[in-house]
Design a protein around this motif. Structure first.
Motif, PDB file in Angstrom:
ATOM      1  N   LEU A  70       2.553 140.465 -13.511  1.00 12.46           N
ATOM      2  CA  LEU A  70       1.176 140.320 -13.960  1.00 12.46           C
ATOM      3  C   LEU A  70       1.058 140.925 -15.354  1.00 12.46           C
ATOM      4  O   LEU A  70       1.472 142.065 -15.578  1.00 12.46           O
ATOM      5  CB  LEU A  70       0.225 141.048 -13.002  1.00 12.46           C
ATOM      6  CG  LEU A  70      -1.256 141.055 -13.389  1.00 12.46           C
ATOM      7  CD1 LEU A  70      -1.840 139.649 -13.346  1.00 12.46           C
ATOM      8  CD2 LEU A  70      -2.044 141.976 -12.450  1.00 12.46           C
ATOM      9  N   THR A  71       0.503 140.153 -16.296  1.00 13.78           N
ATOM     10  CA  THR A  71       0.368 140.620 -17.669  1.00 13.78           C
ATOM     11  C   THR A  71      -1.075 140.485 -18.110  1.00 13.78           C
ATOM     12  O   THR A  71      -1.698 139.439 -17.925  1.00 13.78           O
ATOM     13  CB  THR A  71       1.288 139.817 -18.609  1.00 13.78           C
ATOM     14  OG1 THR A  71       2.641 139.956 -18.167  1.00 13.78           O
ATOM     15  CG2 THR A  71       1.187 140.330 -20.033  1.00 13.78           C
ATOM     16  N   ILE A  72      -1.601 141.567 -18.688  1.00 10.99           N
ATOM     17  CA  ILE A  72      -2.974 141.576 -19.156  1.00 10.99           C
ATOM     18  C   ILE A  72      -3.026 142.053 -20.604  1.00 10.99           C
ATOM     19  O   ILE A  72      -2.161 142.806 -21.059  1.00 10.99           O
ATOM     20  CB  ILE A  72      -3.879 142.477 -18.281  1.00 10.99           C
ATOM     21  CG1 ILE A  72      -3.352 143.914 -18.255  1.00 10.99           C
ATOM     22  CG2 ILE A  72      -3.965 141.923 -16.870  1.00 10.99           C
ATOM     23  CD1 ILE A  72      -4.227 144.886 -17.463  1.00 10.99           C
ATOM     24  N   ASN A  73      -4.045 141.597 -21.343  1.00 10.76           N
ATOM     25  CA  ASN A  73      -4.215 142.058 -22.715  1.00 10.76           C
ATOM     26  C   ASN A  73      -5.005 143.367 -22.715  1.00 10.76           C
ATOM     27  O   ASN A  73      -5.302 143.931 -21.654  1.00 10.76           O
ATOM     28  CB  ASN A  73      -4.898 140.980 -23.566  1.00 10.76           C
ATOM     29  CG  ASN A  73      -6.278 140.595 -23.036  1.00 10.76           C
ATOM     30  OD1 ASN A  73      -6.894 141.319 -22.251  1.00 10.76           O
ATOM     31  ND2 ASN A  73      -6.770 139.443 -23.461  1.00 10.76           N
ATOM     32  N   LYS A  74      -5.346 143.860 -23.902  1.00  9.39           N
ATOM     33  CA  LYS A  74      -6.001 145.176 -23.960  1.00  9.39           C
ATOM     34  C   LYS A  74      -7.400 145.161 -23.368  1.00  9.39           C
ATOM     35  O   LYS A  74      -7.927 146.219 -22.992  1.00  9.39           O
ATOM     36  CB  LYS A  74      -6.021 145.696 -25.398  1.00  9.39           C
ATOM     37  CG  LYS A  74      -6.800 144.877 -26.383  1.00  9.39           C
ATOM     38  CD  LYS A  74      -6.675 145.492 -27.768  1.00  9.39           C
ATOM     39  CE  LYS A  74      -7.391 144.667 -28.819  1.00  9.39           C
ATOM     40  NZ  LYS A  74      -7.242 145.278 -30.169  1.00  9.39           N
ATOM     41  N   GLU A  75      -7.992 143.950 -23.256  1.00 13.71           N
ATOM     42  CA  GLU A  75      -9.283 143.826 -22.589  1.00 13.71           C
ATOM     43  C   GLU A  75      -9.137 143.698 -21.071  1.00 13.71           C
ATOM     44  O   GLU A  75     -10.110 143.492 -20.367  1.00 13.71           O
ATOM     45  CB  GLU A  75     -10.043 142.611 -23.125  1.00 13.71           C
ATOM     46  CG  GLU A  75     -10.561 142.769 -24.550  1.00 13.71           C
ATOM     47  CD  GLU A  75      -9.478 142.530 -25.611  1.00 13.71           C
ATOM     48  OE1 GLU A  75      -9.586 143.096 -26.710  1.00 13.71           O
ATOM     49  OE2 GLU A  75      -8.523 141.793 -25.318  1.00 13.71           O
ATOM     50  N   LYS A  76      -7.885 143.788 -20.600  1.00 15.46           N
ATOM     51  CA  LYS A  76      -7.542 143.692 -19.180  1.00 15.46           C
ATOM     52  C   LYS A  76      -7.774 142.283 -18.604  1.00 15.46           C
ATOM     53  O   LYS A  76      -8.013 142.118 -17.406  1.00 15.46           O
ATOM     54  CB  LYS A  76      -8.293 144.742 -18.354  1.00 15.46           C
ATOM     55  CG  LYS A  76      -8.127 146.147 -18.950  1.00 15.46           C
ATOM     56  CD  LYS A  76      -7.650 147.141 -17.972  1.00 15.46           C
ATOM     57  CE  LYS A  76      -7.323 148.469 -18.621  1.00 15.46           C
ATOM     58  NZ  LYS A  76      -8.461 149.232 -19.074  1.00 15.46           N
ATOM     59  N   GLU A  77      -7.695 141.280 -19.473  1.00 15.33           N
ATOM     60  CA  GLU A  77      -7.780 139.889 -19.057  1.00 15.33           C
ATOM     61  C   GLU A  77      -6.378 139.374 -18.752  1.00 15.33           C
ATOM     62  O   GLU A  77      -5.418 139.691 -19.474  1.00 15.33           O
ATOM     63  CB  GLU A  77      -8.399 139.027 -20.162  1.00 15.33           C
ATOM     64  CG  GLU A  77      -9.807 139.451 -20.554  1.00 15.33           C
ATOM     65  CD  GLU A  77     -10.271 138.833 -21.848  1.00 15.33           C
ATOM     66  OE1 GLU A  77     -11.490 138.649 -22.005  1.00 15.33           O
ATOM     67  OE2 GLU A  77      -9.419 138.541 -22.719  1.00 15.33           O
ATOM     68  N   VAL A  78      -6.228 138.596 -17.680  1.00 12.00           N
ATOM     69  CA  VAL A  78      -4.907 138.082 -17.298  1.00 12.00           C
ATOM     70  C   VAL A  78      -4.446 137.018 -18.295  1.00 12.00           C
ATOM     71  O   VAL A  78      -5.171 136.061 -18.579  1.00 12.00           O
ATOM     72  CB  VAL A  78      -4.952 137.472 -15.882  1.00 12.00           C
ATOM     73  CG1 VAL A  78      -3.606 136.851 -15.528  1.00 12.00           C
ATOM     74  CG2 VAL A  78      -5.338 138.540 -14.851  1.00 12.00           C
ATOM     75  N   ILE A  79      -3.246 137.197 -18.818  1.00 12.67           N
ATOM     76  CA  ILE A  79      -2.656 136.180 -19.688  1.00 12.67           C
ATOM     77  C   ILE A  79      -1.395 135.567 -19.061  1.00 12.67           C
ATOM     78  O   ILE A  79      -0.895 134.566 -19.552  1.00 12.67           O
ATOM     79  CB  ILE A  79      -2.352 136.725 -21.101  1.00 12.67           C
ATOM     80  CG1 ILE A  79      -1.377 137.907 -21.059  1.00 12.67           C
ATOM     81  CG2 ILE A  79      -3.638 137.143 -21.803  1.00 12.67           C
ATOM     82  CD1 ILE A  79      -0.956 138.385 -22.438  1.00 12.67           C
ATOM     83  N   TYR A  80      -0.910 136.194 -17.985  1.00 10.46           N
ATOM     84  CA  TYR A  80       0.236 135.629 -17.260  1.00 10.46           C
ATOM     85  C   TYR A  80       0.278 136.225 -15.863  1.00 10.46           C
ATOM     86  O   TYR A  80       0.037 137.418 -15.682  1.00 10.46           O
ATOM     87  CB  TYR A  80       1.555 135.931 -17.988  1.00 10.46           C
ATOM     88  CG  TYR A  80       2.793 135.586 -17.184  1.00 10.46           C
ATOM     89  CD1 TYR A  80       3.258 134.277 -17.128  1.00 10.46           C
ATOM     90  CD2 TYR A  80       3.479 136.561 -16.457  1.00 10.46           C
ATOM     91  CE1 TYR A  80       4.382 133.942 -16.385  1.00 10.46           C
ATOM     92  CE2 TYR A  80       4.598 136.239 -15.708  1.00 10.46           C
ATOM     93  CZ  TYR A  80       5.041 134.928 -15.672  1.00 10.46           C
ATOM     94  OH  TYR A  80       6.144 134.588 -14.934  1.00 10.46           O
ATOM     95  N   GLY A  81       0.573 135.385 -14.886  1.00 10.63           N
ATOM     96  CA  GLY A  81       0.715 135.878 -13.525  1.00 10.63           C
ATOM     97  C   GLY A  81       1.772 135.111 -12.765  1.00 10.63           C
ATOM     98  O   GLY A  81       1.917 133.902 -12.925  1.00 10.63           O
TER      99      GLY A  81
END
Length: 255
Positions: A70-81
């Motif tokens: 699971l990968t999230i950006n600094k805003e904690k939005e998912v960019i990969y799962g």
């Protein structure tokens, strides 16, 4: 030119001696960001654990969590799962509900366990954490399972064809998508920020950091790293608790 640096957490950035990220490491992160270098986390930990450990108090630019599942950006939005296949989850429901052994299920923002025993408490204490709350599975997306048991026969009998098991501690197993590793999360963050693989540095200490260390243009193993991690690295710095990150960054003239 290095434009992004990935840090493992346990044994690399986070010291269990002080149960925190050292002042030295915090200063390094601040200096890197002042120079415009993106600073990322790449860890086997889930987001709730990092919040409990106060790792997220530092403004990292993104997180490759749960060994890249699971990968999230600094805003904690998912960019990969890369969630666990539903077939494999279905094989766990009965052992989870019947309390065959302690099982942790990890979602994006939630992790929970079927029951807690002394073995769970001991391991969680040793990794500067606490057992998650006891709860039930409600059918949501699962990115990782964790088995805390000495009953290896019971673990091996479970039919989990889409998963791989990583024994990371005394009778503790991470259950992950079999095609997953930290590099999947790294690639997602690099694509998100338009950074090349040749502009990446990575720090790690464990066997689950080997692929990450190999992937980076400059891979650094901590002095306290496993032999496999050291062998995969371009450079071995001093121990985590001996300013290893600072010394490596100075060695490569990054700061």
């Amino acid at each position: 030119m290095i434009k992004a640096i990935f840090f493992d957490v346990d044994g690399t950035l986070f010291s269990h001696k002080i149960a925190a990220i050292s002042q030295s490491n915090q200063k390094c992160i601040s200096k890197l960001q002042q120079k415009g270098i993106k600073v990322f986390i790449a860890t086997g930990r889930a987001l709730p654990e990092l919040e409990y450990m106060k790792v997220t108090d530092i403004p990292f630019d993104g997180y490759a969590l749960i060994n890249g599942q699971l990968t999230i950006n600094k805003e904690k939005e998912v960019i990969y799962g890369s969630p666990i296949d539903q077939y494999d989850i279905n094989q766990i429901i009965e052992p989870f509900n019947n309390m065959l052994f302690p099982i942790i299920l990890i979602e994006k923002d939630r992790m929970y366990i079927n029951y807690v025993d002394d073995h769970v408490i001991d391991i969680e204490t040793r990794i500067s954490s606490i057992p998650p709350k006891v709860d039930k599975y409600h059918g949501d997306t699962i990115y990782q399972m964790m088995f805390y048991t000495k009953n290896l026969d019971a673990v091996n009998k479970l039919d989990l064809p889409h998963c791989r098991k990583i024994n990371w501690f005394d009778e503790a197993f991470d259950i992950l998508n079999k095609d997953g590793d930290k590099t999947n999360g790294m690639i997602a963050l690099l694509e998100h920020y338009h950074i090349s693989k040749d502009e990446v540095m990575a720090f790690g200490d464990g066997n689950n950091d080997v692929e990450m260390i190999k992937f980076a243009k400059i891979g650094v193993a901590m002095g306290n790293a496993t032999e496999a991690c050291k062998q995969a690295s371009d450079y071995v710095t001093s121990d985590m608790d001996d300013d290893g990150i600072y010394k490596a960054l100075k060695h490569f003239n990054i700061i």
